[in-house]
Design an enzyme around this catalytic site. Structure first.
Site, PDB file in Angstrom:
ATOM      1  N   ASP A  84       0.832  -1.208   0.000  1.00 54.60           N
ATOM      2  CA  ASP A  84       0.000   0.000   0.000  1.00 54.60           C
ATOM      3  C   ASP A  84       0.867   1.259   0.000  1.00 54.60           C
ATOM      4  OD1 ASP A  84      -2.501   1.257   0.209  1.00 54.60           O
ATOM      5  OD2 ASP A  84      -2.404   1.334   2.390  1.00 54.60           O
ATOM      6  N   GLU A 136      -2.370   6.202  -8.327  1.00 50.42           N
ATOM      7  CA  GLU A 136      -3.089   7.278  -7.617  1.00 50.42           C
ATOM      8  C   GLU A 136      -2.922   8.620  -8.308  1.00 50.42           C
ATOM      9  OE1 GLU A 136      -2.936   7.580  -3.281  1.00 50.42           O
ATOM     10  OE2 GLU A 136      -2.603   9.735  -3.454  1.00 50.42           O
ATOM     11  N   HIS A 199      -9.635   5.587  -0.700  1.00 57.28           N
ATOM     12  CA  HIS A 199      -8.688   5.598   0.426  1.00 57.28           C
ATOM     13  C   HIS A 199      -9.301   6.405   1.557  1.00 57.28           C
ATOM     14  CE1 HIS A 199      -4.807   3.897  -1.104  1.00 57.28           C
ATOM     15  NE2 HIS A 199      -5.556   3.880  -2.202  1.00 57.28           N
TER      16      HIS A 199
HETATM   17  O1  G3H Z   1      -4.269   3.153   2.339  1.00 59.27           O
HETATM   18  C1  G3H Z   1      -4.878   3.063   3.426  1.00 59.27           C
HETATM   19  C2  G3H Z   1      -6.111   3.756   3.666  1.00 59.27           C
HETATM   20  O2  G3H Z   1      -6.350   4.735   2.755  1.00 59.27           O
HETATM   21  C3  G3H Z   1      -6.566   3.906   5.065  1.00 59.27           C
HETATM   22  O3  G3H Z   1      -7.042   5.177   5.406  1.00 59.27           O
HETATM   23  O4  G3H Z   1      -6.467   5.168   7.815  1.00 59.27           O
HETATM   24  O5  G3H Z   1      -8.008   6.824   6.898  1.00 59.27           O
HETATM   25  O6  G3H Z   1      -8.706   4.459   7.054  1.00 59.27           O
HETATM   26  P1  G3H Z   1      -7.598   5.421   6.871  1.00 59.27           P
HETATM   27 ZN    ZN Z   2      -4.465   5.207   1.583  1.00 62.25          ZN
END
Ligand code: G3H
Ligand code: ZN
Length: 269
Positions: A84, A136, A199
């Site tokens: 990620d 992205e 995200h």
């Molecule tokens: O890539 C991970 C996510 O976008 C998690 O986002 O921590 O705001 O749930 P968050």
């Molecule tokens: Zn993210």
């Protein structure tokens, strides 16, 4: 069973549904997430940030922990391991070589041309293997809204499988109201004709999440809500059991709260 994220997404995309990515941090989190998703019979994407991979002693170790747990816990749901927010091509190669099934290359703070260049370098390295690529256009942060033309240009010139685009979503805890640009999401979807990732989905309420999915979101990323749930569970456990110091029990104080949070998220889709 470990599967390609392509397979998981195809099903979600074709049926107008979404699949969750839950981020992992350690052995216990992998276990809790796998157990709960398996209990609910829902597929899951295990998200691993670069810092989480370092914390867990590298991509190979993450891969081994996940695949060994799939076996020892008799997990039967489809599971994928996703790198990620990668911001270094060499790191991506290490994750791929270790067995990760998908990569998100986050060059969203670079120019769209550079983003295209590095995404294509990654796609070339993958060289037809069954590994999904997420790109992205953002960046995903306060006040950022993806440029529609950049999204179109990016997807046209770098053949990613799925696109993360900023539509007012942020990582972490939202300060004030969540304000998503659904018109932008709709236009991106109509123009790129590919699945979209949301995200920063922690803190976004059910009607908004459902609207996002109806407009083309096929993958929902959650990290912060899980962290908060686990942390609150641990704090409560420590407060109620001040004499417990066994680390397995202390970490385990967060298990039920984390699982409840996952169950609630999974029940939406
Ligand atoms: O890539 C991970 C996510 O976008 C998690 O986002 O921590 O705001 O749930 P968050
Ligand atoms: Zn993210």
């Amino acid at each position: 069973m470990l599967v390609s994220m392509k397979e998981q997404l195809k099903d979600a995309y074709l049926n107008g549904k979404a699949i969750y990515q839950f981020n992992i941090n350690n052995l216990e989190w992998i276990k809790y997430i796998l157990e709960e998703c398996n209990n609910q019979s829902k597929p899951v994407i295990l998200g691993v940030s670069s810092s989480a991979a370092k914390y867990m002693c590298g991509y190979k170790n993450v891969y081994s922990m996940v695949t060994n747990l799939l076996d020892s816990l008799n997990i039967t749901i489809p599971v994928s391991i996703h790198f990620d927010h990668a911001s270094d091509i060499e790191e991506c190669k290490k994750a791929i070589d270790a067995g990760f099934t998908s990569i998100m290359l986050d060059y969203s703070s670079h120019s769209v041309e550079e983003n295209i260049k590095y995404t294509n370098e990654l796609i070339n390295y993958i060289n037809g293997r069954d590994i999904l690529v997420e790109g992205e256009i953002g960046p995903i942060k306060e006040g950022s809204h993806a440029d529609l033309n950049d999204c179109i240009k990016y997807v046209k010139n770098a053949n990613v499988d799925i696109l993360a685009a900023s539509i007012g979503n942020i990582h972490g805890i939202y300060q004030g109201e969540v304000n998503l640009d659904f018109d932008l999401l709709k236009s991106i979807k109509e123009n790129i004709n590919k699945p979209i990732v949301l995200h920063g989905a922690s803190g976004i309420n059910e009607p908004m999440l459902k609207k996002c999915v109806s407009l083309g979101v096929s993958k929902i990323n959650i990290n912060t809500d899980l962290q908060l749930a686990w942390y609150n569970g641990v704090r409560k456990g420590i407060a109620e059991n001040p004499n417990v110091y066994d680390p397995r029990k202390v970490i385990g104080f967060g298990e039920q709260a984390l699982k409840e949070c996952i169950k609630e998220k999974l029940s939406l889709f």
